[in-house]
Design an enzyme around this catalytic site. Structure first.
Site, PDB file in Angstrom:
ATOM      1  N   THR A   1     -39.549  19.386 -23.108  1.00 26.60           N
ATOM      2  CA  THR A   1     -38.453  20.102 -23.066  1.00 26.60           C
ATOM      3  C   THR A   1     -37.201  19.360 -22.825  1.00 26.60           C
ATOM      4  O   THR A   1     -35.910  20.080 -22.900  1.00 26.60           O
ATOM      5  CB  THR A   1     -38.521  21.325 -22.322  1.00 26.60           C
ATOM      6  OG1 THR A   1     -38.810  20.995 -20.987  1.00 26.60           O
ATOM      7  CG2 THR A   1     -39.659  22.124 -22.779  1.00 26.60           C
ATOM      8  N   LYS A   2     -37.068  18.194 -22.100  1.00 34.82           N
ATOM      9  CA  LYS A   2     -36.017  17.395 -21.850  1.00 34.82           C
ATOM     10  C   LYS A   2     -36.352  15.866 -21.948  1.00 34.82           C
ATOM     11  O   LYS A   2     -37.436  15.500 -22.417  1.00 34.82           O
ATOM     12  CB  LYS A   2     -35.655  17.647 -20.366  1.00 34.82           C
ATOM     13  CG  LYS A   2     -36.797  17.060 -19.384  1.00 34.82           C
ATOM     14  CD  LYS A   2     -36.466  17.426 -18.160  1.00 34.82           C
ATOM     15  CE  LYS A   2     -37.312  17.199 -17.035  1.00 34.82           C
ATOM     16  NZ  LYS A   2     -36.992  17.394 -15.523  1.00 34.82           N
TER      17      LYS A   2
ATOM     18  N   LYS B   1     -45.319   8.220 -14.514  1.00 36.27           N
ATOM     19  CA  LYS B   1     -45.383   6.862 -14.231  1.00 36.27           C
ATOM     20  C   LYS B   1     -44.684   6.134 -15.221  1.00 36.27           C
ATOM     21  O   LYS B   1     -44.315   6.624 -16.223  1.00 36.27           O
ATOM     22  CB  LYS B   1     -47.113   6.544 -14.666  1.00 36.27           C
ATOM     23  CG  LYS B   1     -47.318   5.002 -14.311  1.00 36.27           C
ATOM     24  CD  LYS B   1     -48.861   4.740 -14.473  1.00 36.27           C
ATOM     25  CE  LYS B   1     -49.211   3.494 -14.293  1.00 36.27           C
ATOM     26  NZ  LYS B   1     -50.791   3.058 -14.318  1.00 36.27           N
TER      27      LYS B   1
ATOM     28  N   ARG C   1     -43.499  16.384 -17.425  1.00 40.48           N
ATOM     29  CA  ARG C   1     -42.978  15.564 -16.461  1.00 40.48           C
ATOM     30  C   ARG C   1     -43.461  14.162 -16.431  1.00 40.48           C
ATOM     31  O   ARG C   1     -44.580  13.836 -16.794  1.00 40.48           O
ATOM     32  CB  ARG C   1     -43.465  16.211 -14.989  1.00 40.48           C
ATOM     33  CG  ARG C   1     -42.984  17.571 -14.939  1.00 40.48           C
ATOM     34  CD  ARG C   1     -43.020  18.009 -13.425  1.00 40.48           C
ATOM     35  NE  ARG C   1     -44.327  18.287 -13.202  1.00 40.48           N
ATOM     36  CZ  ARG C   1     -44.884  18.279 -11.898  1.00 40.48           C
ATOM     37  NH1 ARG C   1     -43.992  18.214 -10.862  1.00 40.48           N
ATOM     38  NH2 ARG C   1     -46.213  18.553 -11.702  1.00 40.48           N
TER      39      ARG C   1
ATOM     40  N   HIS D   1     -33.959  29.246 -31.761  1.00 40.52           N
ATOM     41  CA  HIS D   1     -33.369  30.713 -32.418  1.00 40.52           C
ATOM     42  C   HIS D   1     -32.553  31.173 -31.256  1.00 40.52           C
ATOM     43  O   HIS D   1     -32.987  31.219 -29.832  1.00 40.52           O
ATOM     44  CB  HIS D   1     -34.450  31.807 -32.572  1.00 40.52           C
ATOM     45  CG  HIS D   1     -35.455  31.406 -33.797  1.00 40.52           C
ATOM     46  ND1 HIS D   1     -34.748  31.792 -35.246  1.00 40.52           N
ATOM     47  CD2 HIS D   1     -36.327  30.684 -34.207  1.00 40.52           C
ATOM     48  CE1 HIS D   1     -35.574  31.216 -36.212  1.00 40.52           C
ATOM     49  NE2 HIS D   1     -36.684  30.543 -35.644  1.00 40.52           N
TER      50      HIS D   1
END
Length: 238
Positions: free
Chosen positions: A201-202, A219, A216, A149
């Site tokens: 988120t990435k 490994k 994150r 949004h």
């Protein structure tokens, strides 16, 4: 034009009537055979040896393609909407557990690859395109949301500021643990493992293990440890 509108309404009524009547016939009374036989008239395609339990809701059936040996269990809702450019495709051997929601909006393609497992209470929602590869494991309570949004104007309600839609790709042979959230614009590389409760988120590189909020990489599955955590979330099974 009036004839086209009439035919469209008649088609929607046919879809609603058949899915409502057939959808509630108990499995024990032969509901699966009735559904497989008559759903062929209203779905884009249904393959062979498909198992659809009672209590499954379908909308926009002419946008839905189901391959061979697909299993869909009680409480699932698959919403293709009434839009000619929508497509929901479940490839051969896909299994969708109870209470899963798969929803498309206008101009949306949702593709779930061969022999992928979708655990209970998962939400997979457009309107951005979503591709989930083959042989993936998507654990319970996961959310895959291909939209965002806009909220830049504080003088307007957020619901009226529109959305963005970049799409999501989860490549082959990925395992997402319980409660993972995947946000719009993300690609999760082939063979990756996302720990329980992580928020992605990435982009995640192929063959990675990722945990946390935001997720994150800690490994590589090819043997290289990237980050050490003393209190890492556990990876859980489906």
């Amino acid at each position: 034009m009036n004839n086209l509108k009439y035919l469209a309404k008649l088609k929607r009524f046919q879809q609603l009537f058949l899915t409502t009547i057939l959808g509630d016939i108990p499995t024990i009374l032969g509901g699966i055979k009735f559904r497989n036989l008559l759903y062929r008239a209203i779905f884009y395609r249904i393959g062979s040896s498909v198992y659809i339990q009672d209590g499954v809701e379908f909308l926009g059936t002419d946008s839905i393609e189901i391959g061979n040996r697909v299993h869909i269990f009680k409480g699932v809702r698959i919403d293709g909407r009434e839009h000619e450019n929508n497509k929901i495709h479940l490839e051969n051997g896909v299994a969708i557990e109870r209470n899963v929601l798969i929803g498309a909006l206008d101009n949306t393609c949702i593709h779930i690859g061969k022999e992928t497992f979708i655990g209970p209470n998962v939400c997979i929602a457009g309107p951005g395109d979503i591709t989930i590869g083959k042989h993936c494991l998507i654990a319970a309570n996961t959310g895959i949301y291909a939209n965002n949004h806009n909220f830049t104007d504080p003088t307007k309600p957020i619901k009226y500021q529109g959305i963005t839609r970049q799409g999501i790709v989860i490549e082959d042979d990925c395992w997402l643990g319980d409660g993972v959230k995947v946000l719009d614009g993300v690609t999760i590389g082939r063979g990756s493992v996302i720990g329980a409760g992580a928020v992605v988120t990435k982009d995640i590189p192929p063959f990675s293990v990722a945990v946390g909020i935001p997720a994150r990489v800690i490994k590589s599955r090819e043997g290289q440890e990237l980050v050490k955590f003393t209190d890492s979330p556990l990876l859980t099974s489906n």
